[in-house]
Design an enzyme around this catalytic site. Structure first.
Site, PDB file in Angstrom:
ATOM      1  N   ASP A 175      -5.444  13.152  12.875  1.00 38.31           N
ATOM      2  CA  ASP A 175      -6.135  11.875  12.798  1.00 38.31           C
ATOM      3  C   ASP A 175      -5.912  11.109  14.088  1.00 38.31           C
ATOM      4  O   ASP A 175      -5.460  11.679  15.078  1.00 38.31           O
ATOM      5  CB  ASP A 175      -5.697  11.063  11.574  1.00 38.31           C
ATOM      6  N   ASP A 223       4.176   0.756  12.061  1.00 38.96           N
ATOM      7  CA  ASP A 223       2.946   0.131  11.561  1.00 38.96           C
ATOM      8  C   ASP A 223       2.799  -1.317  12.052  1.00 38.96           C
ATOM      9  O   ASP A 223       1.704  -1.861  12.044  1.00 38.96           O
ATOM     10  CB  ASP A 223       2.932   0.156  10.021  1.00 38.96           C
ATOM     11  N   LYS A 283       0.835  -1.208   0.000  1.00 38.68           N
ATOM     12  CA  LYS A 283       0.000   0.000   0.000  1.00 38.68           C
ATOM     13  C   LYS A 283       0.869   1.258   0.000  1.00 38.68           C
ATOM     14  O   LYS A 283       0.659   2.177  -0.795  1.00 38.68           O
ATOM     15  CB  LYS A 283      -0.899   0.014   1.253  1.00 38.68           C
ATOM     16  N   ASN A 284       1.849   1.293   0.904  1.00 35.89           N
ATOM     17  CA  ASN A 284       2.615   2.529   1.061  1.00 35.89           C
ATOM     18  C   ASN A 284       3.574   2.791  -0.092  1.00 35.89           C
ATOM     19  O   ASN A 284       4.189   3.845  -0.156  1.00 35.89           O
ATOM     20  CB  ASN A 284       3.379   2.515   2.394  1.00 35.89           C
ATOM     21  N   ARG A 338      -4.539  10.867   4.052  1.00 38.09           N
ATOM     22  CA  ARG A 338      -3.494  11.855   4.260  1.00 38.09           C
ATOM     23  C   ARG A 338      -2.328  11.690   3.300  1.00 38.09           C
ATOM     24  O   ARG A 338      -1.617  12.655   3.009  1.00 38.09           O
ATOM     25  CB  ARG A 338      -3.010  11.785   5.692  1.00 38.09           C
TER      26      ARG A 338
END
Ligand code: UD1
Length: 424
Positions: free
Chosen positions: A122, A313, A28-29, A98
């Site tokens: 957030d 994470d 994803k990142n 974001r």
């Protein structure tokens, strides 16, 4: 109900030992930043190994709002970037993701102008972008804020010495994507070193950029023109090390033996070392890695750090593993202060955790107890799903849409390994 019609709750039951194989998807990142990098060159870009997650859908929406055409099928994205673009990223999209701030660098690099809504706070607390702006200012960009947006302009971006006071992932990506089109050489000191940065550099270099990487700095020789990347089969996104970590934690609490196909052990050295210290047996090969757990894991102390340190994470998964391990583990969060909100949810499940500032003391218990809980963000949500696999009775994890932002079919993949989990 999620926008895709998926039910919004995961329901987990205590599961026996896990067994089987799971395929790890694209990171994803990384993919979100590669999609932003496409803005740098007119033409057709192709990305492969793209995970089917809702953050990718949001990034598609953002690119489309700028005038880009995106076609998505079979884990591939075909991204057609026109000559002219709308260089604005609106609040209703930035607010939902974001990572959208990462369009700032490529827009400034190619068009010399960009207007991006300022991201708010957030669940991890405020996420400033001061380092992104300082780094871009070093290249000659100027910024002003009005009506909740930040507007950047640069007549000409000039290569320069950029010093990041902290190796911020987002700031490194933004300045890198502007510097590839600057005049002359930029040297970025103290850049982030995450594998996703390496993927972005490979992608940019495939577009014709000239980025070199030595351990403590990046050198970028600006070029006049970039061309699309990923011709033929498409540019293959690297495997998601955080998704892989999620399955390692699942086998950590349930026991058993699972194979993570496509997991990149070389991106997970510190995590593998830590889990091995706790008693997990991990063997990597060319295709992925096998993790085996027999009996209860032992606690260990954990401290998050920028890569190659333990990723922040992964921390929620490690905390979950510690809740059922034998002994006491001290967890220290060094990246995002206040990233401990899910701990209240774990406590509802009987976990013994005390927090003090950016530390948590986790005392392992033999059994967690199923309870209704809520996912506050992607990784915290996944950590609660895993805790549910180790808890007596039923655990309902509400707000599953947060989990879908970063996981493709988490319930399906876990149940493929024998875990007792469904969506409702
Ligand atoms: C990225 C990842 C996120 C991961 C994080 C750290 C994406 C989409 N997100 O986030 O999953 O947890 O890296 O590995 O890739 N900071 C400032 N000023 C700035 C920028 C950052 O003070 O201008 C601070 C942040 O508040 C935070 C720390 O620096 O405390 C790390 O942030 P950063 O590395 O920039 O993370 P992100 O790129 O936001």
């Amino acid at each position: 109900m999620t926008p895709d019609g998926e039910c919004d709750t995961f329901v987990a039951q205590r599961s026996g030992e896990l067994d089987g194989e799971v395929r790890i998807g694209g990171a994803k990142n990384s993919v979100l930043k590669l999609m932003a990098a496409c803005l740098l060159a007119e033409g057709r870009h192709v990305l492969a190994n793209v995970p089917d997650i809702s953050d990718v859908s949001l990034m598609c929406e953002l690119l489309e709002a700028m005038g880009v055409t995106v076609t998505r099928a079979d884990h591939r994205l075909v991204i057609d970037v026109p000559d002219e673009l709308n260089t604005e990223a609106p609040y209703h999209l930035v607010e939902r993701m974001r990572a959208s701030i990462v369009v700032l660098g490529p827009l400034l690099g190619r068009f010399g102008t960009a207007r991006v809504a300022l991201p708010g706070g957030d669940d991890f607390g405020p996420r400033p972008i001061d380092m992104h702006l300082q780094a871009l200012e070093s290249l000659g960009a100027t910024f002003s804020t009005a009506h909740g947006d930040i507007s950047g302009t640069a007549e000409v971006l000039k290569g320069s010495e950029v010093v990041l006071e902290y190796p911020s992932v987002g700031a490194t990506e933004n300045v890198l994507m502007a510097a590839v089109r600057a005049k002359g050489r930029t040297v970025i000191h103290n850049p982030a070193r995450e594998p996703e940065i390496g993927d972005l550099i490979d992608f940019l270099n495939q577009m014709g950029a000239r980025v070199g990487w030595v351990p403590d700095r990046l050198t970028v020789d600006g070029v006049e023109v970039l061309t699309p990347a990923g011709s033929g089969e498409g540019f293959e996104v690297i495997p998601d090390r955080i998704e892989a970590a999620t399955f390692l934690a699942a086998v950590g609490v349930c026991g058993g033996s699972i194979y993570l196909r496509h997991a990149a052990a070389e991106h997970m050295t510190m995590l593998i070392r830590k889990l091995t210290e706790m008693g997990m047996h991990i063997v990597a090969d060319d295709e992925g890695l096998r993790a085996t757990v027999s009996g209860r894991l032992a606690s260990a102390d954990i401290s998050t750090l920028p890569y190659p340190g333990l990723a922040t994470d992964c921390k929620p998964f490690l905390v979950t593993v510690l809740t059922t391990a034998s002994g006491v583990g001290i967890v220290t969060e060094n990246i995002f202060v206040g990233r401990f909100r899910y701990i209240d949810e774990l406590r509802r499940m009987g976990a013994d955790i005390r927090t003090e500032g950016h530390h948590a003391v986790v005392r392992g218990t033999e059994r967690l107890s199923g309870a209704p809980v809520r996912a506050h963000d992607i990784r915290a949500g996944a950590a609660l799903v895993i805790a549910g696999l180790a808890a007596e009775g039923e655990t309902e994890i509400a707000d599953a849409a947060h989990i879908d932002r970063g996981y493709e079919d988490l319930a399906g993949k876990l149940s493929g390994l024998g875990a007792a989990i469904t969506r409702r």
